[in-house]
Design an enzyme around this catalytic site. Structure first.
Site, PDB file in Angstrom:
ATOM      1  N   HIS A 265       0.833  -1.207   0.000  1.00 29.41           N
ATOM      2  CA  HIS A 265       0.000   0.000   0.000  1.00 29.41           C
ATOM      3  C   HIS A 265       0.871   1.262   0.000  1.00 29.41           C
ATOM      4  O   HIS A 265       0.699   2.150  -0.843  1.00 29.41           O
ATOM      5  CB  HIS A 265      -0.915  -0.035   1.231  1.00 29.41           C
ATOM      6  CG  HIS A 265      -1.846   1.127   1.351  1.00 29.41           C
ATOM      7  ND1 HIS A 265      -3.159   1.070   0.952  1.00 29.41           N
ATOM      8  CD2 HIS A 265      -1.664   2.386   1.815  1.00 29.41           C
ATOM      9  CE1 HIS A 265      -3.741   2.242   1.166  1.00 29.41           C
ATOM     10  NE2 HIS A 265      -2.849   3.061   1.695  1.00 29.41           N
ATOM     11  N   GLU A 266       1.813   1.316   0.927  1.00 29.18           N
ATOM     12  CA  GLU A 266       2.644   2.521   1.030  1.00 29.18           C
ATOM     13  C   GLU A 266       3.548   2.659  -0.195  1.00 29.18           C
ATOM     14  O   GLU A 266       3.816   3.767  -0.652  1.00 29.18           O
ATOM     15  CB  GLU A 266       3.463   2.516   2.325  1.00 29.18           C
ATOM     16  CG  GLU A 266       2.627   2.510   3.622  1.00 29.18           C
ATOM     17  CD  GLU A 266       1.572   3.615   3.706  1.00 29.18           C
ATOM     18  OE1 GLU A 266       1.806   4.723   3.183  1.00 29.18           O
ATOM     19  OE2 GLU A 266       0.503   3.366   4.310  1.00 29.18           O
ATOM     20  N   HIS A 269       1.639   4.505  -2.763  1.00 36.19           N
ATOM     21  CA  HIS A 269       1.688   5.964  -2.530  1.00 36.19           C
ATOM     22  C   HIS A 269       3.035   6.530  -2.981  1.00 36.19           C
ATOM     23  O   HIS A 269       3.114   7.581  -3.622  1.00 36.19           O
ATOM     24  CB  HIS A 269       1.537   6.266  -1.030  1.00 36.19           C
ATOM     25  CG  HIS A 269       0.131   6.194  -0.515  1.00 36.19           C
ATOM     26  ND1 HIS A 269      -0.893   6.963  -1.016  1.00 36.19           N
ATOM     27  CD2 HIS A 269      -0.424   5.470   0.498  1.00 36.19           C
ATOM     28  CE1 HIS A 269      -2.018   6.704  -0.340  1.00 36.19           C
ATOM     29  NE2 HIS A 269      -1.760   5.797   0.574  1.00 36.19           N
ATOM     30  N   GLU A 295      -4.971   7.507  -2.874  1.00 35.71           N
ATOM     31  CA  GLU A 295      -5.479   6.228  -2.374  1.00 35.71           C
ATOM     32  C   GLU A 295      -5.788   5.276  -3.537  1.00 35.71           C
ATOM     33  O   GLU A 295      -5.707   4.060  -3.378  1.00 35.71           O
ATOM     34  CB  GLU A 295      -6.720   6.512  -1.510  1.00 35.71           C
ATOM     35  CG  GLU A 295      -6.991   5.507  -0.431  1.00 35.71           C
ATOM     36  CD  GLU A 295      -5.893   5.348   0.622  1.00 35.71           C
ATOM     37  OE1 GLU A 295      -4.998   6.224   0.739  1.00 35.71           O
ATOM     38  OE2 GLU A 295      -5.909   4.318   1.312  1.00 35.71           O
TER      39      GLU A 295
END
Ligand code: ZN
Length: 501
Positions: A265-266, A269, A295
């Site tokens: 997830h990170e 980003h 997101e």
């Protein structure tokens, strides 16, 4: 040639440098700072924020901006210069309306509220947090009133996180999402073939978890020459220009998913920030355009890629090599079902893809009622539990696992939650277009080839930074407006198959 725009860039560069210094102190605060540093650090952060705010709304910048607007008037609307002036003007017109006293008071109240929230949550007692939240709701309402006229008091708050988006847009999207998500989750609970995810809940060596996560992030395309990973209590991504974008993660020694999907997830980003055109560095355009679009990137890599069967057909054998004792006997299909287990659960950050947006919708409805005055802060815990029952069919056993679970309100972030749900929708819309432009994307992912996907995202999303507002960017990338249908179809198809509905 464009001497006023050049002058404007110099001034904005200083504001950006102060912002980066602030972000670096914030990164250190959450990773390596000893607890004793907290008091002094709060002052340092406040000083830098105030300096940046003052520099941004200074007379010199305001005058230069007016001259730059005249200079930009005839330019190509897609040029970096034109977009820079437009974006700076938008931000400036907002910030200049907010009195310094309000900025100071808001920063003071939220600093205190954060402490009270931590205490209230650890004792599971909402009333320890209530007085501060009253004040925060009051300050947020004052904030909205700096921007008359608005359609809804929620609009100016949402606009800070998702430029150009209004409460009515969110309501209409959620009205489409809600009944179908509820029906899907209900069908899974009533008719779905049960999923046993016990193998994920075993002892997993932290060092090995770390190494596997780094392998995956590197394969995705997160550039460690311009990034790094560290540990933090609440995972986040931060950056100080496109050459230094950092991620953090956390580990649960007894549950594989936490660090694994957190890192994916990170990294999503971070790749967005690393993909911004370096020419936009040190300007307001040099970062992702909104939280929702951000997101969409993080959740695309985490879910559409990271929770897909194709990805694991390439990576499950590698994961088994890391954890032969825990996963040696598990087969790919069983593992795929485990990491996609759907459950009506209490905690948003642990929610699966099918239930996640229900957690967001109930928060949005409560925030709107708090802001329009139809719900009093003192009645919030009761309203929370009622809505939770309505949306997810379970009642939280206490405030800690209910109304107090998220940090956002203590930070004053009312208007933030919808961006998580919007990100899911945008990710699915982009994914459909990616499938048209890269027809063999699934085959590529199953061969652990992610280069074409990342290149597509860089070309259509990342490189633009904040040049375009989120809905405009979506339109440019997909030709469409925001639409819940692709996401709903994705979920219904995926979970229909997993649960044999
Ligand atoms: Zn995120």
């Amino acid at each position: 040639m464009a001497k006023n725009i050049d002058h404007l860039k110099e001034l904005l560069g200083v504001v950006s440098d102060l912002g980066s210094a602030n972000a670096l102190l914030g990164w250190d605060q959450q990773t390596y700072m000893p607890p004793g540093g907290a008091g002094a650090r709060a002052m340092q952060l406040a000083t830098l924020s105030r300096l940046a705010h003052d520099k941004f709304i200074s007379e010199e910048l305001g005058e230069t901006l007016e001259l730059a607007k005249a200079e930009a008037a005839g330019m190509d609307p897609d040029s970096d210069e034109f977009c820079l002036v437009r974006k700076t003007d938008r931000d400036y017109q907002k910030e200049v309306k907010v009195p310094s006293e309000w900025v100071g008071e808001f920063s003071r109240v939220t600093a205190l509220a954060h402490q009270d929230w931590e205490k209230a949550r650890s004792e599971s007692n909402f009333f320890l947090f209530e007085p501060r939240l009253e004040k925060i709701v009051d300050l947020r309402r004052q904030y909205a009133n700096f921007f008359p006229p608005y359609d809804h008091v929620y609009d100016p708050l949402l606009d800070d996180f998702e430029p150009g988006m209004k409460a009515a847009d969110v309501k209409s999207v959620f009205a489409t999402l809600r009944p179908r998500l509820i029906a899907l989750v209900q069908a899974i609970a009533e008719r779905g073939k049960p999923v046993d995810d016990a193998p994920l809940h075993q002892s997993f060596d932290e060092k090995k978890q770390w190494d596997f996560g780094i392998d995956v992030a590197k394969a995705f395309g997160y550039d460690f020459n311009r990034g790094r990973q560290d540990k933090a209590v609440h995972p986040f991504t931060t950056g100080f220009g496109t050459g230094d974008i950092r991620i953090t993660t956390r580990f649960d020694p007894e549950f594989l998913n936490t660090a694994l999907f957190g890192t994916m997830h990170e990294a999503g980003h971070a790749m967005y920030e690393q993909g911004v055109d370096p020419k936009l560095d040190r300007t307001p355009l040099g970062t992702g355009t909104s939280l929702g679009v951000h997101e969409s990137q993080s959740r695309m890599w985490e879910n559409l890629v990271g929770r897909s069967k194709g990805f694991w057909s390439a990576y499950f054998p590698r994961l088994q090599e890391y954890f032969p004792d825990q996963l040696g006997e598990t087969d790919l299909n069983a593992f795929y079902r485990m990491i996609n287990k759907v459950e009506r659960s209490l905690i948003r950050v642990e929610a699966d893809e099918a239930t996640y947006d229900l957690h967001i919708m109930l928060r949005f409805e409560l925030e709107v009622s708090l802001m329009d005055g139809s719900l009093a802060v003192k009645d919030l815990p009761e309203a929370w539990d009622k809505k939770f029952e309505e949306f997810l069919g379970i009642t939280p056993p206490n405030d800690a696992e209910g109304v107090l679970q998220d940090v956002h309100w203590s930070n004053g972030y009312i208007g933030y939650f919808p961006t998580y749900a919007l990100g899911n929708l945008v990710a699915a819309q982009l994914w459909n277009k990616i499938n048209v432009d890269i027809p063999d994307i699934d085959t590529k992912i199953a061969k652990a080839e992610f280069g074409d996907l990342l290149a597509w995202l860089q070309e259509n999303i990342h490189r633009h930074g904040s040049k375009y507002e989120p809905l405009d960017l979506l339109k440019r990338a997909t030709g469409q407006s925001l639409d819940a249908e692709p996401y709903l179809q994705y979920l219904e198809h995926k979970f229909g198959e997993i649960y044999e509905l």
